[in-house]
Scaffold this active site. Structure first.
Site, PDB file in Angstrom:
ATOM      1  N   CYS A 197      -5.975 -49.532  73.973  1.00  0.00           N
ATOM      2  CA  CYS A 197      -7.384 -49.493  73.563  1.00  0.00           C
ATOM      3  C   CYS A 197      -7.601 -50.257  72.266  1.00  0.00           C
ATOM      4  O   CYS A 197      -8.267 -51.274  72.252  1.00  0.00           O
ATOM      5  CB  CYS A 197      -7.883 -48.058  73.446  1.00  0.00           C
ATOM      6  N   HIS A 202      -6.595 -41.531  75.634  1.00  0.00           N
ATOM      7  CA  HIS A 202      -6.687 -42.605  76.635  1.00  0.00           C
ATOM      8  C   HIS A 202      -5.822 -43.802  76.262  1.00  0.00           C
ATOM      9  O   HIS A 202      -5.794 -44.784  76.968  1.00  0.00           O
ATOM     10  CB  HIS A 202      -8.153 -43.027  76.825  1.00  0.00           C
ATOM     11  N   SER A 261     -12.577 -42.781  69.469  1.00  0.00           N
ATOM     12  CA  SER A 261     -13.402 -42.250  70.574  1.00  0.00           C
ATOM     13  C   SER A 261     -13.035 -40.802  70.878  1.00  0.00           C
ATOM     14  O   SER A 261     -13.903 -39.997  71.228  1.00  0.00           O
ATOM     15  CB  SER A 261     -13.228 -43.093  71.837  1.00  0.00           C
ATOM     16  N   HIS A 290     -15.038 -38.881  68.731  1.00  0.00           N
ATOM     17  CA  HIS A 290     -16.448 -38.869  69.150  1.00  0.00           C
ATOM     18  C   HIS A 290     -16.708 -37.775  70.188  1.00  0.00           C
ATOM     19  O   HIS A 290     -17.812 -37.251  70.282  1.00  0.00           O
ATOM     20  CB  HIS A 290     -16.841 -40.216  69.758  1.00  0.00           C
ATOM     21  N   CYS A 346      -7.436 -42.297  69.308  1.00  0.00           N
ATOM     22  CA  CYS A 346      -8.515 -43.267  69.116  1.00  0.00           C
ATOM     23  C   CYS A 346      -9.706 -42.572  68.474  1.00  0.00           C
ATOM     24  O   CYS A 346      -9.907 -41.370  68.656  1.00  0.00           O
ATOM     25  CB  CYS A 346      -8.903 -43.831  70.479  1.00  0.00           C
TER      26      CYS A 346
HETATM   27 ZN   LIG Z   1     -10.139 -45.908  72.491  1.00  0.00          ZN
END
Ligand SMILES: [Zn+2]
Ligand SMILES: [Zn+2]
Length: 270
Positions: free
Chosen positions: A168, A61, A42, A45, A40
C-alpha cells in the site's frame, strides 16, 4: 482453523487482539500465513470513522506472507509461494483491468463490507459471529483467506517486513508521483505530509526526474528524513515554503502538488 488477530469493534474503539476462526479457502481463494503487516493510516481512519466501513473488522491490508493452501480453481499461486497482498483485486479481465485501470477493478466493489466476494465472512469469533477483514484481507491476523486476485507472488529473497509496505504505502506514494501526476523531468514538486505515502511520493518524484522536491510536514524530525528520501528542501509549514516556491517558479507555483496528509482538512490550519 484457529488464528489470532487485532479487531476493531466500533468507531472510537481500540484494536483488540482476540482468538479467531479462519474459514477454509473457497475454490478461487488462498489461505495465507501472514509473516508481516504494515499499519497504514487507513487502518486508523477505520477507528476514527473518517473512512466508514462495516464493523467489526480484522485490521490490516499491507500484508506479506506464505501461501499455505489454495482452492481447486486457483492458478496464480501455489502453496509455499511468498506473496504480498493487494487491497484492491486485479482480476485482469473486467472492463477497468483491461484498460490498465486495475486500481478500480470491478471486483473491488463492496470491499468496505469486509466480506468475501460471495458476501460471507472469512473470519468468525469463537462464538461463530462473522467478522470482516479490512479490504477483504485482515493482515493483522496471523492467517487470512483472500481471493487469488488479491495476491502478488514475490521472489523468495525479499524480506516480508519490506514487502508488506509495497502492498500500500510504497505503491500509493510512488504511483501518485510517477503515474497519477505524472511528474516530468525538470518539475518542481510539493509533497505535503511525509508519512509512509508521502515518503514514497518523494522517491517517485525523484525517480521521475523532478528538479526540486519540497516537503512540508509539521513534525521537526521529518526535516532530516525528507532529505534522505530525496527532497531538496523541507519546511514545517506552507508559509515557510512559499518564498522558495515563488523563487524557483518565477512566482507561478509548483508543477505538481501531492497531498499526503492524514486528513485533507489538516492542511487548512497550516
Ligand atoms: Zn493503506
Ligand atoms: Zn478487474
Amino acid at each position: 482453523m484457529k488464528a489470532r488477530g487485532a479487531v476493531i469493534h466500533q468507531v472510537g474503539g481500540q484494536w483488540e487482539v482476540q482468538d479467531l476462526e479462519v474459514s477454509e479457502p473457497a475454490e478461487d481463494e488462498i489461505l495465507v500465513k501472514v509473516m508481516a503487516s504494515g499499519l497504514c493510516h487507513s487502518d486508523d481512519h477505520f477507528v476514527t470513522g473518517d473512512i466508514p466501513v462495516n464493523l467489526p473488522m480484522v485490521g490490516g491490508h499491507e500484508g506479506a506472507g506464505i501461501v499455505e493452501k489454495v482452492g481447486s480453481r486457483v492458478t496464480r499461486v501455489k502453496p509455499g509461494d511468498h506473496i504480498a497482498t493487494l487491497f484492491i483485486p486485479a482480476c485482469g479481465v473486467c472492463k477497468y483491468c483491461v484498460r490498465g485501470q486495475s486500481y478500480i477493478c470491478n471486483n473491488g466493489a463492496g470491499m468496505e463490507t469486509g466480506m468475501a466476494m460471495d458476501g460471507t465472512a472469512r473470519f468468525h469469533d469463537t462464538d461463530g459471529n462473522p467478522i470482516g477483514g479490512v479490504t477483504r484481507l485482515g493482515s493483522f491476523s496471523n492467517y487470512l483467506v483472500c481471493h487469488e486476485t488479491q495476491a502478488v507472488k514475490l521472489p523468495d529473497d525479499i524480506p516480508f517486513d519490506l514487502a508488506c509496505l509495497v502492498s500500500c504505502g510504497v505503491a500509493t506514494g510512488y504511483g501518485a508521483a510517477v503515474n497519477a501526476a505524472p511528474v516530468r523531468p525538470g518539475d518542481v514538486v510539493l509533497v505535503m505530509g511525509l508519512g509512509g505515502v508521502g515518503a514514497n511520493a518523494v522517491q517517485g518524484a525523484k525517480h521521475a526526474g523532478a528538479d526540486h522536491i519540497i516537503v512540508v510536514d509539521p513534525a521537526e524530525n521529518k526535516m532530516e528524513l525528507a532529505a534522505g528520501f530525496g527532497a531538496t528542501a523541507a519546511f514545517t509549514s506552507i508559509d515557510e515554503a512559499r518564498p522558495l516556491i515563488a523563487q524557483l517558479t518565477n512566482g507561478q507555483g509548483v508543477d505538481v502538488t501531492i497531498v499526503t496528509v492524514g486528513r485533507v482538512d489538516d492542511t487548512s490550519a497550516r
